[in-house]
Design a protein around this motif. Structure first.
Motif, short mmCIF file in Angstrom:
data_model
loop_
_atom_site.label_atom_id
_atom_site.label_comp_id
_atom_site.label_asym_id
_atom_site.label_seq_id
_atom_site.Cartn_x
_atom_site.Cartn_y
_atom_site.Cartn_z
N HIS A 190 0.84 -1.44 0.04
CA HIS A 190 0.24 0.02 -0.26
C HIS A 190 1.09 1.52 -0.09
O HIS A 190 0.35 2.20 -0.35
CB HIS A 190 -0.98 0.03 1.54
CG HIS A 190 -1.80 -1.09 1.06
ND1 HIS A 190 -1.98 -1.81 1.79
CD2 HIS A 190 -3.28 -1.09 1.01
CE1 HIS A 190 -2.73 -3.03 1.85
NE2 HIS A 190 -3.92 -2.26 1.21
N LEU A 191 2.65 1.21 -0.07
CA LEU A 191 2.92 2.53 0.48
C LEU A 191 2.74 3.47 -0.84
O LEU A 191 3.76 4.70 -0.65
CB LEU A 191 4.74 2.12 0.59
CG LEU A 191 4.24 1.08 1.73
CD1 LEU A 191 6.18 0.70 1.81
CD2 LEU A 191 4.28 2.13 3.12
N GLY A 192 3.27 2.39 -2.19
CA GLY A 192 2.56 3.84 -3.46
C GLY A 192 1.91 4.53 -3.30
O GLY A 192 1.66 5.96 -3.45
N GLU A 193 0.57 3.93 -2.69
CA GLU A 193 -0.56 4.21 -2.77
C GLU A 193 -0.47 5.91 -1.72
O GLU A 193 -1.47 6.47 -2.00
CB GLU A 193 -2.05 3.66 -2.68
CG GLU A 193 -3.14 3.85 -2.70
CD GLU A 193 -4.00 3.41 -2.25
OE1 GLU A 193 -6.03 3.41 -2.66
OE2 GLU A 193 -3.77 2.43 -2.26
N VAL A 194 0.06 5.66 -0.47
CA VAL A 194 0.14 5.94 0.32
C VAL A 194 0.88 7.43 0.42
O VAL A 194 -0.16 8.78 -0.35
CB VAL A 194 0.83 5.66 1.65
CG1 VAL A 194 0.93 6.53 3.02
CG2 VAL A 194 -0.31 4.79 1.98
N ALA A 195 1.61 7.29 -1.38
CA ALA A 195 2.87 8.47 -1.16
C ALA A 195 1.87 9.13 -2.32
O ALA A 195 1.63 10.11 -2.10
CB ALA A 195 4.00 8.05 -0.79
N SER A 196 1.23 8.95 -3.45
CA SER A 196 0.60 9.57 -4.10
C SER A 196 -0.34 10.14 -3.87
O SER A 196 -1.27 11.40 -4.25
CB SER A 196 1.36 8.90 -5.24
OG SER A 196 -0.26 7.31 -5.32
N THR A 199 0.42 13.35 -1.34
CA THR A 199 1.14 14.50 -1.70
C THR A 199 -0.39 14.73 -3.01
O THR A 199 -0.32 16.06 -3.21
CB THR A 199 2.39 13.95 -2.71
OG1 THR A 199 1.72 12.50 -3.40
CG2 THR A 199 3.35 13.77 -1.61
N GLU A 200 -0.93 13.83 -3.66
CA GLU A 200 -2.14 14.69 -4.57
C GLU A 200 -2.62 15.49 -3.70
O GLU A 200 -3.68 16.73 -4.63
CB GLU A 200 -2.90 13.57 -5.11
CG GLU A 200 -2.23 12.61 -6.08
CD GLU A 200 -2.74 11.06 -6.71
OE1 GLU A 200 -3.34 11.67 -6.11
OE2 GLU A 200 -2.26 11.32 -7.47
N HIS A 201 -3.03 14.91 -2.38
CA HIS A 201 -4.26 15.69 -1.80
C HIS A 201 -3.44 17.05 -0.65
O HIS A 201 -3.93 17.66 0.14
CB HIS A 201 -4.87 14.96 -0.78
CG HIS A 201 -5.98 14.57 -1.73
ND1 HIS A 201 -5.78 13.14 -2.57
CD2 HIS A 201 -7.42 14.94 -2.41
CE1 HIS A 201 -6.60 12.45 -2.58
NE2 HIS A 201 -7.83 13.51 -2.99
N GLY A 202 -2.33 17.55 -1.26
CA GLY A 202 -1.82 18.06 -0.28
C GLY A 202 -0.76 18.81 0.71
O GLY A 202 -0.50 19.08 0.97
N VAL A 209 8.44 10.34 7.44
CA VAL A 209 7.56 9.35 7.65
C VAL A 209 8.50 8.50 8.36
O VAL A 209 9.83 8.00 8.07
CB VAL A 209 7.17 8.18 6.08
CG1 VAL A 209 5.87 7.05 6.25
CG2 VAL A 209 6.57 9.49 5.46
N ALA A 210 8.07 7.80 9.36
CA ALA A 210 8.45 6.52 10.16
C ALA A 210 7.87 5.03 9.66
O ALA A 210 6.55 4.88 10.32
CB ALA A 210 8.85 6.72 11.73
N ILE A 211 8.74 3.96 8.92
CA ILE A 211 7.76 3.17 8.52
C ILE A 211 8.06 1.23 10.04
O ILE A 211 9.36 1.59 10.18
CB ILE A 211 8.11 2.40 7.36
CG1 ILE A 211 8.10 3.58 6.78
CG2 ILE A 211 7.37 1.05 7.06
CD1 ILE A 211 9.34 4.64 5.70
N THR A 212 7.35 1.34 10.76
CA THR A 212 7.87 0.50 11.10
C THR A 212 7.21 -1.16 11.11
O THR A 212 5.47 -1.68 11.05
CB THR A 212 7.20 0.58 12.80
OG1 THR A 212 7.60 1.81 13.39
CG2 THR A 212 8.10 0.06 14.36
N THR A 229 9.72 9.50 -0.65
CA THR A 229 11.11 8.29 -0.87
C THR A 229 10.44 7.30 0.05
O THR A 229 11.55 5.91 -0.13
CB THR A 229 12.28 8.83 0.53
OG1 THR A 229 12.12 9.17 1.50
CG2 THR A 229 13.09 9.63 -0.55
N LEU A 230 9.27 7.18 -0.34
CA LEU A 230 9.10 6.19 0.99
C LEU A 230 9.43 5.15 0.50
O LEU A 230 9.69 3.72 0.91
CB LEU A 230 7.16 6.10 0.68
CG LEU A 230 6.76 5.44 2.13
CD1 LEU A 230 7.26 5.19 3.21
CD2 LEU A 230 5.41 5.66 1.73
#
Length: 537
Positions: A190-196, A199-202, A209-212, A229-230
């Motif tokens: 899901h990381l690609g969708e989270v990043a895009s 950012t698309e919504h501002g 981001v911290a990924i655990t 860079t996620l």
């Protein structure tokens, strides 16, 4: 005309197991798990939590007697006494029906879920279905991942944060507009969708981001990135993740406490049996290590019971002024012989007890007897000799000491006691034999450097580990509890890196932790979880 007795239904207890670390269970949840006789468990409940289920009822299988039989073997445990642990299968309605049916047999039923029962839609559906029936239920909350994992990662969320699960449908516009940091349940897919989407919504691409992954466990790993860079930063990380998005992530360096412990992520070989290794393993975990217990010694009864039988009779007859215990195994062997003759702690009436260390003393106390003497300094035979009183013809009515111990014990203690005027009955209470070799995977880890460190607590553990599994790899840090153990390790060609001033298990583990901290501070040894970098160095 016969009548069937109605069975009062049991309750259904929904237990939240929290984010993974069993230490984070509530006291009530742990009690329920340990006492459970029937449990239905979700697949994402951590193994360390599952192991607690039914612990109050589980009994080890009786060992097959070796050599001469000195006592009756315990009766096999009936299968009905073992806790029933099943996976929770089916949709929420079906799971609820299964729980209700089990409860109507009269048993309390434990339903174990990851996180908190009241924050998961599927579990809420089960609770709703159960609430429609006449069966009583109880909800034991668990700590939710979203509030705990960022804390273990060192991210100070504060009071204003937003939690969302991006593994389903998401209102990205509302999420992007939410004040404060975001805490997101996600997977690597899901990381690609989270990043895009953010950012698309501002949301700025440079937002930290911290990924655990594996949060709150000793396998926790946190990677820092930005939205931009996620996907690149988390290459190779898979499974359920907690993402913390916001400027507060920049404070992680200051507040990171879990992953910065001295032995964090280290796999440490503990060449002791599980019951003997508890104190060492717990202390290693406290420093962040992952202990792996490998028994190197098996304990067996003496080949002939005659010596121990005479010693017990001598205790009852007042033959001894002191009993000196050198190990928990010796304590256990004496009490087993007491049980065989129908005796209890009263057999020690009028006899003084000395122990070589606190662990042995604790074992004696567990039988309701308080030792008169434990070394004030070094926890060893030499430490005991320093404090042991010489025989006094006036004040000591008896001049004899019972010394029950292993067949391979050294003469240091008995010789020292004789020098102080005492007569010694040196009795073989148990035999130590080499344990069976560990599994092939463990032997391979030992030989190839899969263990970051090994903690030796006696010369016999060194000899037996090398005998059953081979020498630890040269990159494995070797810690020895005292000079004799270190001397044996050197004889076997091992490099001794750590030896504490105090010959005790707490001191040994703490010395290993201090050594690791020093190596990391000087850059001599990168964190062991980065195996490829360390092997190149």
């Amino acid at each position: 005309m016969s009548r069937t007795k109605n069975v009062n239904p049991g309750r259904i207890l929904f237990v939240g197991s929290g984010p993974g670390n069993p230490d984070l269970l509530t006291v009530r949840a742990k009690e329920v798990l340990v006492d459970a006789t029937a449990a239905f468990v979700d697949p994402d409940v951590p193994p360390a939590v599952v192991e607690l289920i039914g612990a109050a009822h589980a009994q080890p299988a009786p060992e097959k007697p070796r050599g001469r039989k000195t006592a009756e073997a315990p009766e096999p445990v009936a299968e009905e006494s073992e806790p029933v642990v099943r996976p929770a299968l089916g949709d929420p309605t079906q799971v609820a029906k299964t729980l209700v049916a089990q409860a109507k047999t009269g048993d309390d039923v434990v339903r174990v879920v990851s996180g908190d029962p009241m924050t998961t839609d599927a579990v809420l559906a089960e609770i709703t279905a159960v609430a429609r029936t006449s069966v009583g239920f109880e909800i034991l909350p668990g700590l939710p991942h979203a509030s705990v994992v960022p804390g273990f990662a060192g991210v100070p969320l504060g009071s204003g944060h937003t939690v969302a699960d991006v593994r389903g449908e998401v209102d990205w516009a509302a999420l992007a507009a939410a004040p404060g940091p975001l805490v997101l349940h996600a997977t690597d897919g899901h990381l690609g969708e989270v990043a895009s989407a953010l950012t698309e919504h501002g949301v700025a691409p440079q937002t930290p981001v911290a990924i655990t992954v594996n949060g709150t466990t000793c396998r926790q790993r946190t990677v820092e990135a930005t939205l931009a860079t996620l996907t690149e930063a988390v290459a190779g990380i898979a499974g359920p993740l907690i993402l913390t998005v916001g400027k507060l992530v920049e404070k992680r360096t200051k507040f990171s406490w879990w992953e910065s412990r001295s032995l964090y992520g280290w796999t440490v070989l503990v060449p002791r049996t599980k019951d003997q290794a508890a104190d060492m393993s717990d202390r290693l975990v406290g420093h962040g290590a992952i202990p792996r217990e490998v028994p190197t010694i098996a304990v067996e009864p003496p080949r002939s019971p005659a010596q121990m039988e005479r010693a017990v009779k001598g205790l009852v007859d007042g033959r001894y002024q002191w009993v000196v215990f050198t190990s928990t195994n010796a304590v256990r062997a004496v009490w087993e012989k007491f049980a065989e003759f129908g005796l209890d702690a009263r057999a020690f009436s009028g006899v003084k007890i000395a122990c070589v260390g606190e662990a042995t003393a604790a074992k004696v106390r567990s039988f309701g007897v308080v030792p008169e003497l434990v070394p004030s300094g070094e926890q060893s035979s030499l430490g005991l000799l320093e404090d042991f009183p010489p025989y006094d013809e006036i004040f000591d009515p008896v001049d004899r000491i019972l010394l029950p111990r292993a067949d391979i014990a050294t003469e240091t203690l008995s010789e020292g006691l004789r020098e102080r005027g005492w007569e010694i009955d040196d009795v073989t209470a148990y035999r130590t034999v080499r344990a069976a070799p560990p599994p092939a995977q463990t032997r391979e880890m030992i030989k190839t450097g899969g263990f970051d460190a090994v903690c030796f607590t006696s010369s016999s553990t060194v000899r037996n580990l090398v005998g059953i599994a081979g020498k630890p790899h040269a990159r494995t840090i070797v810690a020895c509890i005292g000079p004799k153990t270190a001397e044996t390790a050197i004889e076997f060609g091992l490099r001794v890196d750590v030896q504490p001033e105090d010959a005790s298990i707490p001191a040994l583990v703490d010395a290993l932790a201090a050594h690791a901290a020093e190596l990391r501070a000087t850059g001599t040894l990168p964190p062991p979880r980065k195996k490829s970098r360390r092997s190149r160095s």
